[in-house]
Design an enzyme around this catalytic site. Structure first.
Site, PDB file in Angstrom:
ATOM      1  CG  ASP A  35      -5.254  22.551-110.674  1.00 27.35           C
ATOM      2  OD1 ASP A  35      -6.037  22.088-109.685  1.00 27.35           O
ATOM      3  OD2 ASP A  35      -5.807  23.377-111.330  1.00 27.35           O
ATOM      4  CD  GLU A  89      -2.500  25.572-109.618  1.00 33.39           C
ATOM      5  OE1 GLU A  89      -2.823  24.186-110.022  1.00 33.39           O
ATOM      6  OE2 GLU A  89      -1.316  25.715-108.808  1.00 33.39           O
ATOM      7  N   GLY A 124      18.758  27.508-102.801  1.00 42.26           N
ATOM      8  CA  GLY A 124      19.700  26.167-102.409  1.00 42.26           C
ATOM      9  C   GLY A 124      21.045  26.926-101.629  1.00 42.26           C
ATOM     10  N   GLY A 125      22.061  26.232-101.777  1.00 42.45           N
ATOM     11  CA  GLY A 125      23.341  26.690-101.113  1.00 42.45           C
ATOM     12  C   GLY A 125      24.108  27.356-101.876  1.00 42.45           C
ATOM     13  CD  GLN A 181      -4.183  22.597-114.611  1.00 39.76           C
ATOM     14  OE1 GLN A 181      -3.205  22.381-115.002  1.00 39.76           O
ATOM     15  NE2 GLN A 181      -4.720  23.451-114.763  1.00 39.76           N
TER      16      GLN A 181
END
Ligand code: CAO
Length: 417
Positions: free
Chosen positions: A167, A138, A246-247, A16
């Protein structure tokens, strides 16, 4: 006009990671010549077959727009053909186990001697270091790159993701490196070595977790729901379930029908700027001015309860209704879309993100198209090649062997089905 028209790629890739890279270059118009072992070809041709004796979807979805030549590169005549390929092409891409190309007799030094303009690009599992010699697939990369240790729920084991970040992610990195090296060759006149390690690619995609590892040294990660639940942090970035990373806190919430539909969920983000809209929509207008809820900091220790309350509302709507109601109010949210829904989504077909291709032996099948759109060079996704489909034309037209030489090459067993 195809953006990479005229660029010749010697595609020595399999499975892959490498094929993703060369498929991307082929979509952009490069002439990709895939070199495969006679009789066997890329191992994925025969893996996870859904139709007997027909190239698998695994293969067809990774090798569109390429040509295939069979070649035993350990046969003497085969080495002659490979040498001609190295001299003819602009780029060699490979993702064999470490050292395989050297063992074939084609070291970087030799390749440079044969063609100083050659760009030699490789995917390996690891860069230089203790694991440099290891074979890698992978999930090994996801585990070694920090993906698995930071994915899953706090009380569960490390978890891999279905997105092939090791991959396909690394294949895309390699393609970017190749195009950069081609650009550099315009001024330098020389090729260079391009290497992309799968561990490096996964770690790069996990940078927010490396960010959090360093923040841990300065106190708890307050936006993690673990903090709100008073569970102490250890010394490494923990698994964060569906926390947003995130924030702006977020979570996956049930929607109408969740009892029977495994994908009746939405991702819901409590972005600070539109907190008032969220309070109104879920029927909690009093939270807007309540000091315990009014600011992001005040909400941090109550996020679990807050998401439970939002879920009481989302459970009364389908995931699409949630989107329809929230979008005009600027509340970021997204339905959990199943592969079935994505495969059937008309807008993805219109943009060419998912395409239907007609394969000579398999018939029609769906595959992904180029996720990167160039306005002047829209790609046309063509079927993957049959094993050795283009052997003859590559030997004759691409490499310039005479009829006599082709007869000798064939007689030696270097090429063939
Ligand atoms: N003619 C003759 N021999 C050929 C050939 C050809 N056309 N193409 C390949 N071979 C030979 C190789 O030279 C190698 O022989 P040696 O072991 O004698 O040197 C042999 O075939 C097997 O190659 P391999 O070791 O790369 O293949 P594998 O199936 O054992 O391993 C993989 C597969 C993917 C684990 C390994 O290639 C690898 O680690 N690659 C780098 C990381 C990577 O890309 N992983 C992602 C794969 S997708 O999940």
């Amino acid at each position: 006009m195809e953006a990479l028209k005229g660029v010749k790629i010697l595609d020595f890739t399999h499975v892959q990671s490498g094929p993703t890279c060369t498929q991307l270059l082929a979509w952009f118009g490069a002439d990709v010549v895939k070199v495969e072992r006679p009789g066997i070809g890329d191992i994925t041709r025969g893996q996870l077959r859904d139709i007997p004796d027909v190239d698998s979807l695994y293969f067809t979805m990774l090798n569109s727009n390429k040509r295939s030549i069979t070649l035993n590169t350990k046969n003497e005549k085969g080495k002659v053909v490979l040498e001609r390929l190295v001299k003819t092409c602009d780029v060699l891409v490979e993702n064999f186990a470490p050292g395989a190309l050297d063992r074939m007799g084609f070291s970087w030094e030799r390749i440079q001697e044969l063609n100083p303009r050659m760009i030699y690009a490789s995917v390996k599992g690891f860069g230089p270091g203790p694991f440099a010699d290891c074979k890698v697939y992978e999930n090994v990369a996801q585990c070694a790159g920090g993906g698995a240790s930071t994915t899953g729920f706090l009380d569960g084991p490390p978890t891999v993701t279905g997105a092939q970040i090791g991959d396909t992610g690394t294949g895309m990195n390699l393609a970017f490196g190749i195009v950069t090296a081609l650009f550099h060759r315009e001024s330098s006149g020389k090729g260079q070595r391009v290497q992309a390690a799968m561990q490096d690619g996964v770690l790069n995609l996990c940078r927010v977790k490396l960010r959090d590892q360093q923040r841990l040294g300065h106190g708890p990660l307050k936006e993690y729901s673990q903090h709100g639940r008073n569970i102490p942090f250890g010394d490494a970035t923990p698994r964060a379930g569906n926390d947003s990373g995130g924030g702006q806190p977020g979570w996956i919430l049930k929607c109408k029908g969740w009892e029977t539909d495994p994908n009746a969920y939405t991702y819901f983000i409590t972005q600070a700027a539109i907190w008032g809209n969220i309070c109104d929509v879920i029927g909690k207008p009093e939270w807007k001015d309540d000091p315990g809820y009014a600011t992001p900091d005040a909400r941090l220790d109550k996020l679990t309860d807050i998401f439970d309350t939002i879920e009481d509302w989302t459970k009364t709507k389908t995931k699409f209704e949630v989107m329809e109601i929230c979008n005009p109010l600027d509340i970021p949210c997204g339905p959990i879309l199943s592969m079935k829904e994505l495969a059937e989504e008309p807008s993805l077909r219109e943009t060419g993100t998912i395409v239907e291709v007609d394969h000579p032996t398999r018939g029609k099948y769906l595959t992904v198209g180029n996720p990167v759109k160039l306005s002047a060079s829209p790609p046309v996704v063509k079927p993957s090649p049959l094993l050795g489909e283009h052997t003859e034309e590559i030997l004759r037209d691409f490499l310039g062997f005479s009829d006599q030489e082709i007869t000798e090459i064939k007689a030696s067993g270097a090429v063939g089905k």
